[in-house]
Write a protein that holds these residues in place. Sequence first.
Motif, short mmCIF file in Angstrom:
data_model
loop_
_atom_site.label_atom_id
_atom_site.label_comp_id
_atom_site.label_asym_id
_atom_site.label_seq_id
_atom_site.Cartn_x
_atom_site.Cartn_y
_atom_site.Cartn_z
N ARG A 37 0.85 -1.18 0.00
CA ARG A 37 0.00 0.00 0.00
C ARG A 37 0.90 1.24 0.00
NH1 ARG A 37 -2.10 -2.86 5.26
NH2 ARG A 37 0.15 -2.94 5.29
N PHE A 38 0.71 2.08 -1.01
CA PHE A 38 1.54 3.27 -1.20
C PHE A 38 0.63 4.48 -1.28
CE2 PHE A 38 3.59 6.06 -4.56
CZ PHE A 38 4.53 6.64 -3.70
N ALA A 39 0.91 5.50 -0.46
CA ALA A 39 0.09 6.71 -0.44
C ALA A 39 0.91 7.90 -0.90
CB ALA A 39 -0.46 6.96 0.97
N THR A 40 0.27 8.79 -1.63
CA THR A 40 0.92 10.02 -2.07
C THR A 40 0.43 11.17 -1.19
OG1 THR A 40 -0.77 10.63 -3.70
CG2 THR A 40 0.97 9.12 -4.42
N ASN A 41 1.01 12.35 -1.42
CA ASN A 41 0.65 13.50 -0.59
C ASN A 41 -0.26 14.49 -1.31
OD1 ASN A 41 2.46 14.54 -2.41
ND2 ASN A 41 3.85 15.44 -0.89
N TRP A 42 -0.70 14.15 -2.53
CA TRP A 42 -1.59 15.05 -3.26
C TRP A 42 -2.31 14.24 -4.33
CZ3 TRP A 42 -2.94 19.43 -1.28
CH2 TRP A 42 -3.63 20.38 -2.04
N ARG A 43 -3.22 14.91 -5.03
CA ARG A 43 -3.92 14.26 -6.13
C ARG A 43 -2.95 13.85 -7.23
NH1 ARG A 43 -8.40 19.04 -6.27
NH2 ARG A 43 -9.80 18.26 -4.65
N ALA A 44 -3.34 12.84 -7.98
CA ALA A 44 -2.49 12.33 -9.05
C ALA A 44 -2.07 13.45 -10.00
CB ALA A 44 -3.23 11.24 -9.82
N GLN A 45 -0.80 13.45 -10.39
CA GLN A 45 -0.24 14.46 -11.27
C GLN A 45 1.06 13.92 -11.85
OE1 GLN A 45 1.79 17.70 -8.82
NE2 GLN A 45 0.35 16.84 -7.32
N ALA A 46 1.65 14.66 -12.78
CA ALA A 46 2.87 14.18 -13.45
C ALA A 46 4.00 13.95 -12.46
CB ALA A 46 3.30 15.18 -14.52
N ALA A 47 4.02 14.69 -11.35
CA ALA A 47 5.06 14.49 -10.34
C ALA A 47 4.94 13.14 -9.64
CB ALA A 47 5.00 15.61 -9.30
#
Length: 342
Positions: A37-47
Amino acid sequence: MSLSATDRRRHLGQLVALGLGAAGPLRAQPGGLEPVRFATNWRAQAAHGGFYQALVDGGYARAGLDVSILQGGPQVNNRPLLPAKRIDFLMSGNLLHSFDNQRNGVPTVVVAAVFQKDPQALIAHPGQGHERFAALKDAPVALIAKDAQYTWWAWLKSRHGFRDEQLRPYTYNLGPFLANKRAIQQGYAVAEPIYVKQQGGFEPVVHLLADHGFSTYSTLIEAHADTVKQRPDTVRRFVEASLAGWRRYLEGDRRAAHARMRADNPELGEAELEASVALIRRLGLVEGGDAPALGLGAMRLERIRDFLAQMVDAGLYRPGEIDATRIAELGFVKPGPVRPPR
């Protein structure tokens, strides 16, 4: 910021889909793949593109991993999920988060740095005397968000002579900046310049803080300290598959990754994604810094110490409060030279 009932339900749905709700943690999947399980810090984007590339083109599966991505957002804070062991890995912004974790006794470790430079930037109108970074400290208005006012703005004051009298709140609305040609504003170097061109019809002057001494790594992969100790092979496979995904995202066919990101974040457009990728490459965010000599995702202890020393000088931490040697585990990145961007 509190969540609305709708946002709570949406986030709970994401958690349940990832096995983070009442049903408990994910179980092994058919075919022998290990759930991650991998979480990002913002909505999906090119970064975030390389992670999505590894997801959609089978890179994670070839590494024996069944990866689920939980995106963040303005009303979704995924950070508490890592110390609670409800996720396995977290994408975080920069080393300031890692320093804060150590100060607060949160047992996390950085295992790779996808961005060699932090994309944080100051932007300005062209033709207003702000083409030189040194001139920005004399701008009458600096639109800076509250969280930044208590972090890297302190560094700008101590290192470059900026003044609190310049400050005005940035609310992620470009209107005040577009209306005041003498204003400067914070921006994410692979996002706000694109929006300024779309909404204002001009190319802004962009000053990357990293080019003026803000030496943090960015787009970090963090793990719980227990995961690093008890599951090092999982960490290694996730890091290697993620970084390989970034190489394929930047150099190969990224249409499927963009389709998946747009499914997660319908506000994205293909033109915006491609413009962001071009900026990532032009600015050397992934392929610059230590990457040419040490490999994608590489970090050096000396640089972590340098950034920490700057933040101590800026008054964000007390001398001796943070142990730089405990911030990152440097051994998970496979060494090797990186081809320069085309």
